[in-house]
Design an enzyme around this catalytic site. Structure first.
Site, PDB file in Angstrom:
ATOM      1  N   TYR A  96       0.836  -1.201   0.000  1.00  0.00           N
ATOM      2  CA  TYR A  96       0.000   0.000   0.000  1.00  0.00           C
ATOM      3  C   TYR A  96       0.869   1.249   0.000  1.00  0.00           C
ATOM      4  O   TYR A  96       0.577   2.218  -0.692  1.00  0.00           O
ATOM      5  CB  TYR A  96      -0.929   0.016   1.228  1.00  0.00           C
ATOM      6  CG  TYR A  96      -1.934   1.138   1.155  1.00  0.00           C
ATOM      7  CD1 TYR A  96      -3.165   0.953   0.518  1.00  0.00           C
ATOM      8  CD2 TYR A  96      -1.654   2.400   1.681  1.00  0.00           C
ATOM      9  CE1 TYR A  96      -4.078   1.980   0.402  1.00  0.00           C
ATOM     10  CE2 TYR A  96      -2.566   3.438   1.575  1.00  0.00           C
ATOM     11  CZ  TYR A  96      -3.775   3.226   0.940  1.00  0.00           C
ATOM     12  OH  TYR A  96      -4.670   4.241   0.825  1.00  0.00           O
ATOM     13  N   PHE A 149     -18.449  15.613 -26.243  1.00  0.00           N
ATOM     14  CA  PHE A 149     -18.027  14.809 -27.397  1.00  0.00           C
ATOM     15  C   PHE A 149     -17.905  13.329 -27.079  1.00  0.00           C
ATOM     16  O   PHE A 149     -18.064  12.490 -27.959  1.00  0.00           O
ATOM     17  CB  PHE A 149     -16.692  15.340 -27.949  1.00  0.00           C
ATOM     18  CG  PHE A 149     -15.570  15.344 -26.961  1.00  0.00           C
ATOM     19  CD1 PHE A 149     -15.426  16.378 -26.053  1.00  0.00           C
ATOM     20  CD2 PHE A 149     -14.656  14.303 -26.926  1.00  0.00           C
ATOM     21  CE1 PHE A 149     -14.386  16.383 -25.138  1.00  0.00           C
ATOM     22  CE2 PHE A 149     -13.619  14.295 -26.017  1.00  0.00           C
ATOM     23  CZ  PHE A 149     -13.491  15.337 -25.113  1.00  0.00           C
ATOM     24  N   LYS A 184       0.343   8.972 -23.156  1.00  0.00           N
ATOM     25  CA  LYS A 184       0.827   9.423 -24.450  1.00  0.00           C
ATOM     26  C   LYS A 184       2.321   9.108 -24.549  1.00  0.00           C
ATOM     27  O   LYS A 184       2.689   7.968 -24.736  1.00  0.00           O
ATOM     28  CB  LYS A 184       0.545  10.923 -24.624  1.00  0.00           C
ATOM     29  CG  LYS A 184      -0.905  11.310 -24.929  1.00  0.00           C
ATOM     30  CD  LYS A 184      -1.934  10.896 -23.970  1.00  0.00           C
ATOM     31  CE  LYS A 184      -3.293  11.497 -24.200  1.00  0.00           C
ATOM     32  NZ  LYS A 184      -3.669  12.559 -23.316  1.00  0.00           N
ATOM     33  N   ARG A 229     -12.648  16.844 -33.794  1.00  0.00           N
ATOM     34  CA  ARG A 229     -12.071  17.914 -32.986  1.00  0.00           C
ATOM     35  C   ARG A 229     -12.580  19.205 -33.608  1.00  0.00           C
ATOM     36  O   ARG A 229     -11.942  19.795 -34.469  1.00  0.00           O
ATOM     37  CB  ARG A 229     -10.535  17.872 -32.997  1.00  0.00           C
ATOM     38  CG  ARG A 229      -9.945  16.912 -31.972  1.00  0.00           C
ATOM     39  CD  ARG A 229     -10.242  17.382 -30.566  1.00  0.00           C
ATOM     40  NE  ARG A 229      -9.628  16.547 -29.529  1.00  0.00           N
ATOM     41  CZ  ARG A 229     -10.245  16.190 -28.402  1.00  0.00           C
ATOM     42  NH1 ARG A 229     -11.500  16.516 -28.186  1.00  0.00           N
ATOM     43  NH2 ARG A 229      -9.621  15.505 -27.479  1.00  0.00           N
TER      44      ARG A 229
END
Ligand SMILES: *Cc1c(COP(=O)(O)O)cnc(C)c1O
Length: 460
Positions: free
Chosen positions: A73, A450, A259, A383
């Site tokens: 933990y 979106f 990313k 977009r």
């Protein structure tokens, strides 16, 4: 802008079968998904270019690291590996892991923004701006004008317009501007980079006014490649060196590891100020999990630590950028209007010029994304006006000047032949573009619409 004889610096060890569908199956799937590519099931998609977020292929080293997860933990050894990796690649002294980028954005926004504050930035990003607004702030775009022009071949369309920033500071006062939000590269402008020269100037301007610089480091590795390629004096520098120099010009960063860092889930916050780091850890405990795991399993922390190391390798970044550029160049050869120069993570098709007969309130980019899916099963995303959402004050649609369809390329996932097939299918839609009608919105969610909005196809 020639990548020379680039090639993928890896070989394939594991493969995954991808679905192949018929035109009729795709039409049925799209109807069920409310003509929103986000609502398709991945089983219905052949080439998935929805996003480069969390979709990259991990390496054998990363997978091996997954088996070395220390699931304690508190104080997992994987946290310390991550801390070392971030310190070494990004240079920040303190590291707070988060479940993904928006977790870090939430903490930074809560920590630094007071109601009524104004945050300047080089074009908004959806989750970044939303967290700023939820904390009581208002976002103001200070990106250079060229960023809004899909034809401008300015090498650094992610730059901040220093005049705009200076005027904004004069208008609202530095005391109402806790930080400037600097993205590298700028996702919503088409993956466009910011130059080191510009970042240095922003640093000087804000430093004098006592305003912090917060880096959205999500694709800062890709930004470093463009600096190497385009900015005088950087050709001989490594991506790793340029990345460090970038971060050294900022006070803290938020990061989506999904990313650049080559993982399926994860993010972090990098900070230099010990007091801010203390507060960030406190908020992490409240919203994400203990400050040594931040909502992630130990194995995820390890995969991200190893992904960060791999992500700053020049050969890797070159192949990544060049594969995206190759797809963009194919589309340009076929006469398809795309945002130029081709950005780091995606090719953005200009839907406004692809479907000039459709007004923005007929959602041309949303429709084009649907048509690209119908053609050959490639998933892309809008977009444009749908992503931009509504103005919280007036309730009106925000009308972004760019109405784009994004073909985002996952890292280390698809072959050039597969991307060639995608290019050919977009060209077929282009051939029948005059017959493509618009959409109307049938359901609109309250936040980040979106993702879950539904649409109905119009006949004309
Ligand atoms: C993806 C992304 C984020 C948010 O990160 P998540 O991991 O999706 O929460 C923030 N900024 C930019 C530029 C991004 O692309």
């Amino acid at each position: 802008m020639d990548g020379g004889g680039w090639f993928e610096p890896y070989r394939i060890k594991v493969v995954e079968r991808i679905p192949v569908t018929t035109a009729r199956e795709r039409r049925k799937a799209l109807d069920e998904a409310g003509w929103n590519t986000f609502l398709l099931r991945s089983d219905q998609v052949t080439i998935d270019l929805l996003t480069d977020s969390g979709t990259s292929a991990m390496s054998d080293r990363q997978w091996a690291g997954m088996m070395l997860g220390d699931e304690a933990y508190a104080g997992s050894r994987n946290f310390y590996h991550l801390e070392d990796a971030v310190r070494s690649a990004y240079g920040y002294r303190y590291v707070v892991p988060t479940h993904q980028g928006r977790g870090a954005e939430h903490i930074v926004s809560r920590m630094l923004i007071h109601p009524g504050d104004v945050i300047a930035g080089n074009m908004y990003f959806t989750t970044t701006r939303l967290h700023q607004e939820l904390a009581g702030g208002t976002f103001r775009d200070v990106i250079v004008e060229e960023a809004h022009d899909p034809d401008s071949t300015h090498p650094f369309k992610g730059n901040i317009d220093l005049g705009k920033l200076e005027r904004l500071i004069g208008e609202v006062g530095a005391e109402r501007m806790p930080y400037v939000s600097v993205a590298a590269t700028v996702n919503m402008a088409g993956g466009q980079p910011i130059s080191m020269e510009n970042l240095r100037a922003v640093r000087e301007l804000t430093g004098a006014a006592g305003i912090l610089v917060v880096l959205d480091a999500t694709r800062a590795v890709e930004n470093a490649w463009f600096v190497k390629e385009r900015e005088p004096g950087y050709a001989e520098r490594s991506v790793a060196e340029i990345l460090r120099e970038t971060c050294d010009l900022t006070d803290l960063c938020t990061m989506s590891g999904k990313k650049d860092s080559l993982v399926n889930i994860g993010g972090f916050l990098g900070l230099n100020d010990p007091d801010l780091a203390e507060e960030a850890r406190n908020l992490c405990v409240v919203y994400e999990g203990l400050h040594t795991y931040g909502g992630l399993a130990g194995r995820d922390l390890e995969a991200m630590a190893r992904g960060i190391e791999e992500s700053v390798d020049d050969d890797h970044v070159r192949a990544r950028i060049m594969q995206v550029r190759e797809l963009g160049d194919r589309l340009i050869e076929d006469g398809i209007p795309v945002v130029r120069p081709i950005g780091g993570h995606a090719v953005f098709v200009d839907a406004a010029r692809f479907l000039p007969h459709l007004p923005q309130e007929r959602f041309p980019a949303q429709r084009l994304a649907a048509e690209i899916y119908l053609e050959a099963g490639t998933r892309t995303m809008e977009r444009g006006i749908v992503s931009a959402g509504r103005d919280p004050e007036t309730g009106e649609h925000r009308r972004p000047r760019l109405e784009l369809v994004r073909l985002a390329i996952p890292r280390r996932v698809y072959t050039s032949r597969q991307l060639g097939m995608v290019a050919a299918s977009v060209a077929r839609v282009f051939d029948r573009r005059d017959e493509v009608p618009g959409l109307e919105m049938a359901f609109e969610p309250a936040y980040l619409r979106f993702f879950q909005a539904r649409f109905r196809p119009l006949d004309r």
